[in-house]
Design an enzyme around this catalytic site. Structure first.
Site, short mmCIF file in Angstrom:
data_model
loop_
_atom_site.label_atom_id
_atom_site.label_comp_id
_atom_site.label_asym_id
_atom_site.label_seq_id
_atom_site.Cartn_x
_atom_site.Cartn_y
_atom_site.Cartn_z
CE1 TYR A 145 -3.12 -2.90 0.14
CE2 TYR A 145 -3.92 -2.11 2.25
CZ TYR A 145 -4.00 -2.99 1.19
OH TYR A 145 -4.97 -3.96 1.19
CE LYS A 195 0.64 -17.73 -2.12
NZ LYS A 195 -0.16 -18.96 -1.97
CG ASP A 228 -2.80 -19.88 -0.14
OD1 ASP A 228 -2.01 -19.79 0.83
OD2 ASP A 228 -2.51 -20.52 -1.17
CG ASP A 252 -7.20 -4.01 3.98
OD1 ASP A 252 -8.18 -3.90 4.74
OD2 ASP A 252 -7.05 -3.33 2.95
CG ASP A 256 -12.48 -5.90 6.44
OD1 ASP A 256 -12.00 -5.38 7.46
OD2 ASP A 256 -13.03 -5.24 5.54
#
Ligand code: NAD
Length: 366
Positions: A145, A195, A228, A252, A256
């Site tokens: 970001y 990852k 994942d 992020d 959520d």
């Protein structure tokens, strides 16, 4: 002389002022008779500040924030300001700059669902018979970001764009410290999410995190998961986690996902913490509910104030070092909800109470 706990109150827009008033009433009552005083300045932010001063984060708001030891934030935004250019709208022009200016690199979001509220979760009851109690620690000011971004008008004959994901060891270590401290207050279990089978930043993340915990917190049980798999496990069996700890973009998305498995936005609080110490020797932080300004119910006096009240409890814990007061507030909220005093979003057959009645019920149980 009594110590002073100084914070800035930014109620913002929509339900922000309503739930903020409720949270302040609870906080003041919880702190009565203690060996410190609460001192706060209330300022406009977001749409309210655009209306009063012409900009979402005016100097008159920023300066008291800089002089305080913490910020208690409501929520910003709403249809009234949606016609403005994107970079001038309340969230982008107030909340993101606040995180950046105060270097709030660590987002701590508890995912707590009381057993009595399992109806609020989309998960089957038998998967969460005792509710959910986990925490997500998200790196907030690094990664993709904030990395270099570029759009190419033509690249090999086509339009293209790229974002860069970068992490430095120091950035990983400082968020690892927040995860470790959180785990030390809980059951000493951390799951780091990356990852590392694909991304170089994740390879560095995994190596740094492994070394950091081995050296500084050998008593903590550290596990690694690919993002994942973590997303899948969170929906399958959230309670296998205790502290989930990850970088900005993965956090992020996962935080959520965690919020939705935990039910109502009206119950979920969060803390965004900075580096170094405030004037009291604790962390400077911004404390806010996970939800937004809820324009659909704003002004009706029916919003759930619990997320804002619990955010104030987090402020007592992290910025003022008073875990005892935080626990007192958290216990009172839990008791009120479990006594079936509930706002509409979590009523489930109970007669819904107003924002003020909910706050009163919490105060009565302090
Ligand atoms: P929202 O979170 O405001 O509302 C989503 C749904 O949840 C609504 O039905 C709302 O009534 C309900 N809800 C949220 N908080 C509640 C509470 N305390 N009690 C009862 N119900 C509650 O999300 P949205 O509708 O997508 O966004 C509305 C505005 O809020 C937008 O302008 C958005 O940009 C802004 N927003 C701000 C923040 C922030 O300030 N941190 C975060 C998210 C959204």
């Amino acid at each position: 002389m009594k110590k002073t706990f100084k914070f800035t109150v930014l109620p913002g827009d929509g339900i922000g002022p309503e739930v903020m008033d409720a949270a302040l009433d609870v906080l003041k009552k919880a702190c009565e008779g203690e060996d410190f005083e609460l001192s706060y300045t209330r300022c406009d932010v977001g749409g309210a500040a655009i209306d009063s001063c012409g900009e979402a984060l005016p100097k008159s708001t920023l300066e008291p924030c800089a002089a305080a030891d913490a910020i208690l934030f409501g929520s910003v935004g709403g249809p009234k300001w949606e016609h403005l250019p994107a970079n001038l709208q309340p969230e982008r022009a107030a909340l993101l700059p606040l995180r950046k200016i105060f270097k709030l690199f660590a987002n701590v979001r508890p995912g707590l669902l009381y057993p009595q509220l399992t109806d609020a979760s989309p998960l089957k009851k038998e998967r969460i018979p005792n509710g959910i109690d986990i925490v997500c620690i998200r790196e907030l000011t690094g990664g993709i970001y904030f990395g270099e971004k570029k759009t190419f008008k033509t690249l090999e004959g086509e339009t293209a764009a790229c974002d860069t994901m970068m992490y430095k060891v120091g950035e990983i270590e400082r968020i690892a410290e927040v995860a470790a401290q959180t785990a030390m207050r809980r059951s000493k279990k951390v799951c780091s999410v990356d990852k590392a089978n694909v991304l170089e930043t994740s390879v560095l993340w995994r190596k740094t995190v492994s070394e950091f915990f081995a050296k500084n917190y050998p008593e903590i049980e550290l596990k690694h998961l690919y993002v994942d798999n973590a997303a899948m496990q969170l929906a399958r069996d959230p309670n296998q986690f205790d502290v989930i700890f990850t970088e900005n973009m993965f956090g992020d998305i996962l935080s959520d996902e965690m919020a939705v498995v935990c039910g109502s936005l009206g119950m979920l609080c969060s803390a965004s913490l900075g580096d170094g110490s405030n004037s009291l020797g604790f962390k400077f932080g911004l404390y806010e509910p996970a939800g937004g300004s809820a324009p659909d119910i704003a002004g009706k006096g029916i919003a759930n104030p619990c997320a804002q009240i619990l955010s104030a409890a987090m402020m007592m814990r992290y910025s003022f070092g008073r875990d005892d007061i935080a626990v007192k507030i958290e216990s009172a909220v839990r008791k009120a909800v479990c006594d079936n005093v509930r706002t509409g979003d979590i009523a489930f057959g109970n007669k819904p109470v107003s924002t003020k009645e909910m706050a009163r019920a919490v105060i009565d149980r302090l």
